[in-house]
Design a protein around this motif. Structure first.
Motif, PDB file in Angstrom:
ATOM      1  N   ALA A   1       0.841  -1.208   0.000  1.00  0.00           N
ATOM      2  CA  ALA A   1       0.000   0.000   0.000  1.00  0.00           C
ATOM      3  C   ALA A   1       0.868   1.247   0.000  1.00  0.00           C
ATOM      4  N   LEU A   2       0.478   2.207  -0.817  1.00  0.00           N
ATOM      5  CA  LEU A   2       1.131   3.521  -0.823  1.00  0.00           C
ATOM      6  C   LEU A   2       0.207   4.492  -0.095  1.00  0.00           C
ATOM      7  N   ILE A   3       0.726   5.137   0.948  1.00  0.00           N
ATOM      8  CA  ILE A   3      -0.093   6.060   1.727  1.00  0.00           C
ATOM      9  C   ILE A   3       0.402   7.483   1.488  1.00  0.00           C
TER      10      ILE A   3
ATOM     11  N   GLY B   1       5.180   5.178   2.577  1.00  0.00           N
ATOM     12  CA  GLY B   1       4.655   6.505   2.863  1.00  0.00           C
ATOM     13  C   GLY B   1       5.123   7.493   1.811  1.00  0.00           C
ATOM     14  N   CYS B   2       4.274   8.473   1.516  1.00  0.00           N
ATOM     15  CA  CYS B   2       4.635   9.479   0.515  1.00  0.00           C
ATOM     16  C   CYS B   2       4.369  10.861   1.089  1.00  0.00           C
ATOM     17  N   ASN B   3       5.436  11.641   1.274  1.00  0.00           N
ATOM     18  CA  ASN B   3       5.273  13.032   1.723  1.00  0.00           C
ATOM     19  C   ASN B   3       6.253  13.929   0.968  1.00  0.00           C
ATOM     20  N   ARG B   4       6.219  15.217   1.263  1.00  0.00           N
ATOM     21  CA  ARG B   4       7.067  16.147   0.513  1.00  0.00           C
ATOM     22  C   ARG B   4       8.542  15.850   0.676  1.00  0.00           C
ATOM     23  N   SER B   5       8.947  15.588   1.927  1.00  0.00           N
ATOM     24  CA  SER B   5      10.374  15.477   2.238  1.00  0.00           C
ATOM     25  C   SER B   5      10.937  14.092   1.986  1.00  0.00           C
ATOM     26  N   GLY B   6      10.059  13.080   2.049  1.00  0.00           N
ATOM     27  CA  GLY B   6      10.558  11.704   2.027  1.00  0.00           C
ATOM     28  C   GLY B   6      11.104  11.267   3.381  1.00  0.00           C
ATOM     29  N   ASP B   7      10.989  12.137   4.400  1.00  0.00           N
ATOM     30  CA  ASP B   7      11.461  11.784   5.751  1.00  0.00           C
ATOM     31  C   ASP B   7      10.610  10.655   6.329  1.00  0.00           C
TER      32      ASP B   7
ATOM     33  N   VAL C   1       8.782   7.616   0.078  1.00  0.00           N
ATOM     34  CA  VAL C   1       9.068   8.200  -1.228  1.00  0.00           C
ATOM     35  C   VAL C   1       8.606   9.661  -1.174  1.00  0.00           C
ATOM     36  N   THR C   2       9.270  10.538  -1.904  1.00  0.00           N
ATOM     37  CA  THR C   2       8.817  11.925  -1.948  1.00  0.00           C
ATOM     38  C   THR C   2       7.677  12.059  -2.952  1.00  0.00           C
TER      39      THR C   2
END
Lengths: 313, 313
Positions: free
Chosen positions: A137-139, A162-168, A177-178
């Motif tokens: 799953a990609l969240i 997980g997918c967010n702006r920073s990739g943190d 992933v960013t």
């Protein structure tokens, strides 16, 4: 000190507040805003407040929004007036994560098919059931809600990205992933779930190329805000087989127009923006509000879950 | 050495066996038992084998049952013939636990209501949704399947009480109760789930007094065997409000007769004995079978998951 509610908590919850804060005048109403000019604090679901309302509320210093998103509120006017705005971020995670898991498991374990068979008085065992176990799953937006979804998915043996702006790193994500690189991760995902709020950056963030990059049998779930993707792009992706299924809790236009193609599509489940609904919702809202009100009365104008009116969340 | 299958695995799985065991003659059939007299090993779902079949199978030494329950098999004849019987205990836990969670979450999060609203083209937000979080579940039979259900329930913040003969601790159970003392635990449970097999002890084990002891809004789930409770007792409990809801995967008579009251009851979900179904079922069956066959060929007649024909499981 006057506190105006534009919704009505159950009697037991009203009494609790009245008892706990004898120095406060509470007005519990059903969307009645006539008392706005004398209100110091407003507690609202947010959707019912206009720029004119804010301007009429001369004494208003704090708006407590019993919701997560504030995109329908007159943010500019609130900013000009220097009104403190806080929300109930965090209380949605349990019901929303349960809704996401309910929909995924229902699809994998053929519940719509079982219900239909029962309606038709048919003992039909050719369910074609599969499993959530072993999926990826990609969240998009692994914050409080996204991470809770990740925690539950991992308990079912699902790999989470997980997918967010920073990739943190984010909690309960096997990988990150960013947003800029999301095209590289989409082909791996059996399930793509968005729980991002509506901001300038997330508006129409998912485009045709993103759906083209997904698996043909991918399940796409939008539980954030409806403007993440243009309806016509998602309808096309579902009709031309770019993806397999969509479960949608949010829409570009709400209520969803009754002539919208989604209603009749066999590979779409419509959840009418109810994924955070819970019999415990108001109780949890007041559990956030009461300590903040106590602080406020002690001259601490810094409630938890402060909304940044610049960023919009 | 001849191995007769009375069901047909997918070509890829057949080829894998043939390649791995060149010394064995495999016959993959669709319920065809004409080759029974020459078969050394039988691989079957179990329901299709009669006492006459066993008597005609002169060379038969081992029956591998691709199921968990053997109550429909001619156990006496098999015992007289000293046939080794093994099953696929353990492979059901993932799909069954996912089915249990799917049904529970679907009810808590109002999925039947959402589906119905969509069918009726209605944007209806009065879902009355609640949460699984904070519930208490009683699991009758906390073995491989019951404990997997317990593990997932705990991930959702559910308190689990296991119920077995001894009261001895079981995995993922916060508390334990003996079957003899179950009446003391039933009033605490929001959810009562049975996954016990059909044996002399479990037949009609739950009686009127047990349903009377449950909460009026309890959800009862039978995912074990249908003879745990007499239909008329359960129908009464559901109709007179002793309990709130039932999700049934097993029934006294299967297929469930088409004139049975369950079909039309609004507080019953019928799952036609499909909770263990999975696209991965045959693959997992062969993952149990292949190592046991290797041992068998090396004169080790002691496969894993041996069935005790005396006890019936």
């Amino acid at each position: 000190m006057e506190v105006l509610f534009t919704f009505t908590p159950r009697e037991v919850h009203q009494q609790k507040l009245i008892t706990e804060f004898p120095e406060v005048n509470f007005h519990f109403t059903n969307k009645d805003k006539t008392r706005l000019p004398s209100a110091d604090i407003l507690v609202t679901y947010g959707e019912d407040i206009s720029s004119e309302d804010i301007n009429s509320a001369n004494k208003l210093k704090w708006i407590m929004v019993a919701s997560a998103g504030v995109e329908k509120m007159p943010l500019e006017t609130m900013k000009e007036r220097n009104i403190v705005v806080s929300n109930v971020k965090g209380i949605h995670k349990t019901p929303m994560a349960e809704s996401v898991m309910a929909h995924l498991l229902a699809l994998k374990r053929s519940l719509p098919y079982l219900y239909e068979s029962q309606r038709n008085n048919e003992w039909n065992r050719k369910t074609g059931s599969s499993e959530l176990f072993g999926s990826t799953a990609l969240i998009i937006g692994p914050g409080a809600i996204g991470s809770e979804i990740g925690r539950l998915l991992q308990a079912f043996g699902v790999q989470t990205i997980g997918c967010n702006r920073s990739g943190d790193a984010a909690d309960y994500m096997n990988d990150m992933v960013t947003i800029a690189d999301v095209l590289t991760a989409l082909p791996k995902a059996d399930i793509v779930i968005s729980v991002v709020p509506s901001t300038k950056e997330t508006k129409h963030m998912l485009k045709k190329e993103h759906f083209d990059a997904m698996k043909n049998d991918a399940i796409f779930m939008n539980f954030g805000r409806g403007d993440l993707v243009e309806d016509k792009i998602l309808v096309d992706a579902l009709q031309n087989g770019a993806i397999g299924f969509a479960v949608l809790d949010v829409f570009e236009q709400e209520p969803l127009p009754l002539d919208h193609p989604y209603w009749k599509m066999k590979n779409v489940v419509i959840s009418p923006h109810v994924s955070s609904h819970s019999e415990k919702y108001v109780e949890r809202t007041l559990e956030v509000f009461a300590p903040n009100l106590r602080k406020w009365l002690a001259q601490d104008a810094n409630p938890t879950n402060l909304v940044n009116l610049e960023k919009g969340y």
